[in-house]
Design an enzyme around this catalytic site. Structure first.
Site, PDB file in Angstrom:
ATOM      1  N   GLU A 129       1.007  -1.012  -0.116  1.00  0.00           N
ATOM      2  CA  GLU A 129      -0.095   0.176   0.076  1.00  0.00           C
ATOM      3  C   GLU A 129       1.324   1.270  -0.315  1.00  0.00           C
ATOM      4  O   GLU A 129       0.682   2.372  -0.058  1.00  0.00           O
ATOM      5  CB  GLU A 129      -0.636  -0.229   0.970  1.00  0.00           C
ATOM      6  CG  GLU A 129      -1.674  -0.698   0.877  1.00  0.00           C
ATOM      7  CD  GLU A 129      -2.956  -1.287   1.573  1.00  0.00           C
ATOM      8  OE1 GLU A 129      -4.216  -1.741   2.222  1.00  0.00           O
ATOM      9  OE2 GLU A 129      -2.287  -1.327   3.462  1.00  0.00           O
ATOM     10  N   ASP A 170     -11.352  -6.580  -2.922  1.00  0.00           N
ATOM     11  CA  ASP A 170     -12.118  -7.366  -3.403  1.00  0.00           C
ATOM     12  C   ASP A 170     -14.129  -7.172  -2.500  1.00  0.00           C
ATOM     13  O   ASP A 170     -13.871  -6.170  -2.161  1.00  0.00           O
ATOM     14  CB  ASP A 170     -11.736  -8.421  -2.598  1.00  0.00           C
ATOM     15  CG  ASP A 170     -11.926  -8.057  -0.955  1.00  0.00           C
ATOM     16  OD1 ASP A 170     -10.677  -7.343  -0.497  1.00  0.00           O
ATOM     17  OD2 ASP A 170     -12.368  -8.376  -0.239  1.00  0.00           O
ATOM     18  N   GLU A 195      -8.526  -1.784   9.446  1.00  0.00           N
ATOM     19  CA  GLU A 195      -7.107  -0.568  10.164  1.00  0.00           C
ATOM     20  C   GLU A 195      -7.569   0.704  10.436  1.00  0.00           C
ATOM     21  O   GLU A 195      -7.514   1.689  11.279  1.00  0.00           O
ATOM     22  CB  GLU A 195      -6.000   0.022   9.729  1.00  0.00           C
ATOM     23  CG  GLU A 195      -5.179  -1.180   9.682  1.00  0.00           C
ATOM     24  CD  GLU A 195      -5.176  -2.512   8.364  1.00  0.00           C
ATOM     25  OE1 GLU A 195      -6.101  -2.094   7.197  1.00  0.00           O
ATOM     26  OE2 GLU A 195      -4.296  -3.920   7.769  1.00  0.00           O
TER      27      GLU A 195
HETATM   28  O1  OS5 Z   1      -4.642  -4.952   6.150  1.00  0.00           O
HETATM   29  C1  OS5 Z   1      -5.510  -6.198   5.701  1.00  0.00           C
HETATM   30  C2  OS5 Z   1      -6.485  -5.159   5.085  1.00  0.00           C
HETATM   31  N1  OS5 Z   1      -6.915  -4.379   4.275  1.00  0.00           N
HETATM   32  C3  OS5 Z   1      -7.821  -4.584   3.319  1.00  0.00           C
HETATM   33  C4  OS5 Z   1      -9.052  -5.370   3.207  1.00  0.00           C
HETATM   34  C5  OS5 Z   1      -9.382  -6.071   3.866  1.00  0.00           C
HETATM   35  N2  OS5 Z   1      -9.941  -5.752   5.290  1.00  0.00           N
HETATM   36  C6  OS5 Z   1     -11.004  -7.219   5.854  1.00  0.00           C
HETATM   37  N3  OS5 Z   1     -11.793  -7.881   4.413  1.00  0.00           N
HETATM   38  C7  OS5 Z   1     -11.438  -8.063   3.426  1.00  0.00           C
HETATM   39  N4  OS5 Z   1     -12.323  -8.680   2.493  1.00  0.00           N
HETATM   40  C8  OS5 Z   1     -10.815  -6.356   3.189  1.00  0.00           C
HETATM   41  N5  OS5 Z   1      -9.898  -6.453   1.354  1.00  0.00           N
HETATM   42  C9  OS5 Z   1      -9.141  -5.825   1.707  1.00  0.00           C
HETATM   43  C10 OS5 Z   1      -6.206  -5.040   3.747  1.00  0.00           C
HETATM   44  C11 OS5 Z   1      -5.439  -6.411   4.861  1.00  0.00           C
HETATM   45  C12 OS5 Z   1      -6.063  -8.140   4.585  1.00  0.00           C
HETATM   46  S1  OS5 Z   1      -4.903  -8.805   6.000  1.00  0.00           S
HETATM   47  C13 OS5 Z   1      -4.038  -9.632   4.490  1.00  0.00           C
HETATM   48  C14 OS5 Z   1      -3.234 -10.932   4.654  1.00  0.00           C
HETATM   49  C15 OS5 Z   1      -2.293 -10.838   3.307  1.00  0.00           C
HETATM   50  C16 OS5 Z   1      -1.422 -11.814   3.889  1.00  0.00           C
HETATM   51  N6  OS5 Z   1      -1.028 -12.337   4.558  1.00  0.00           N
HETATM   52  N7  OS5 Z   1       0.371 -13.090   4.612  1.00  0.00           N
HETATM   53  N8  OS5 Z   1       0.884 -12.679   4.032  1.00  0.00           N
HETATM   54  C17 OS5 Z   1       0.278 -11.676   3.629  1.00  0.00           C
HETATM   55  C18 OS5 Z   1       2.393 -13.141   3.204  1.00  0.00           C
HETATM   56  C19 OS5 Z   1       3.323 -11.953   4.631  1.00  0.00           C
HETATM   57  C20 OS5 Z   1       4.885 -12.350   4.077  1.00  0.00           C
HETATM   58  C21 OS5 Z   1       5.513 -11.351   5.320  1.00  0.00           C
HETATM   59  C22 OS5 Z   1       4.988 -10.150   5.484  1.00  0.00           C
HETATM   60  C23 OS5 Z   1       4.021  -9.984   5.071  1.00  0.00           C
HETATM   61  C24 OS5 Z   1       2.957 -10.303   4.329  1.00  0.00           C
END
Ligand code: OS5
Length: 228
Positions: A12, A196, A173
């Site tokens: 982001e 999404d 957040e």
């Molecule tokens: O920050 C989180 C909230 N964001 C908005 C969002 C959201 N929130 C709730 N429900 C939804 N349907 C949403 N759509 C967009 C996006 C983000 C979602 S949590 C995503 C986690 C993805 C992830 N997990 N592990 N990794 C990526 C790999 C990784 C590896 C190392 C360091 C960081 C990540």
């Protein structure tokens, strides 16, 4: 006037860092903060890591350590409103925490005593965002964003959040940042582009569109910065 620019995930803020002049980097509480310049604006930029606790920490550091005077959040969100498509922009007029539940004591969902159910974004910053979006014919909506420590990938939960809070989008957040800004008396706004639909395919859509939607939100942020 120092402006805090916050995202949750590195994806982001990557398109933001690419367009500013970075002057100094700092490591505080396992997060990296970038002091930067854009035209005549002084910025502090960071990604907080995912969720309300991390976002609250970063916002607090930006105000109390770096002396930021206002905050703009830029990132992606899950769409609730049917009319919101991937890539569309959302400007929050208010935000709430959909995962707060002390209803056992008679409080409404989302309410914490001595705080407020809805946190209002700064109208001046929102006018800048809305005018910028309009001037470039961008697809955007203004409305309530609901925040919680859950990635929502369920029509049932999404519909519950929609009904309960009249929210048009959800994320993890925004309301935490809003609560910090309210406590410290700092103006803020939250810009999000839809990645999404918070439905059964949300994880796939999120992975596919994170970078592109993060760029859409960053583009709106820069249109705002041009006017500041
Ligand atoms: O920050 C989180 C909230 N964001 C908005 C969002 C959201 N929130 C709730 N429900 C939804 N349907 C949403 N759509 C967009 C996006 C983000 C979602 S949590 C995503 C986690 C993805 C992830 N997990 N592990 N990794 C990526 C790999 C990784 C590896 C190392 C360091 C960081 C990540």
């Amino acid at each position: 006037m120092k402006i805090a620019i916050l995202g949750a995930m590195v994806e982001e803020i990557t398109p933001i860092l690419a367009r500013v002049q970075i002057q100094k980097e700092h490591e505080i509480g396992h997060n990296r903060y970038y002091e930067a310049c854009y035209k005549n604006l002084e910025l502090v930029i960071a990604y907080s890591k995912i969720g309300k606790v991390n976002a609250a920490l970063s916002a607090s550091v930006m105000f109390l350590h770096f002396g930021a005077q206002k905050l703009i959040f830029s990132g992606v969100a899950g769409g609730i409103a049917e009319s919101l498509k991937v890539g569309d922009l959302v400007v929050a007029d208010k935000l709430c925490q959909h995962d707060v539940d002390i209803t056992a004591f008679g409080h409404p969902f989302g309410f914490i005593p001595e705080t407020t159910l809805f946190y209002e974004a700064d109208s001046g910053l929102n006018v800048l965002a809305i005018n910028a979006a309009k001037s470039c014919n961008l697809r955007f909506q203004i409305g309530t964003i609901a925040t919680g420590d859950q990635f929502i990938a369920s029509p049932e939960r999404k519909n519950w959040v929609a009904k309960q809070f009249n929210a048009i989008a959800l994320e993890m957040e925004g309301a935490a940042v809003a609560a910090i800004c309210a406590a410290l008396g700092k103006p803020f706004c939250v810009l999000r582009a839809i990645s999404d639909a918070a439905d059964a395919d949300a994880n796939v859509s999120f992975d596919t569109f994170l970078e592109k939607s993060a760029r859409e939100s960053a583009d709106l942020l820069f249109l705002m910065l041009e006017q500041m």
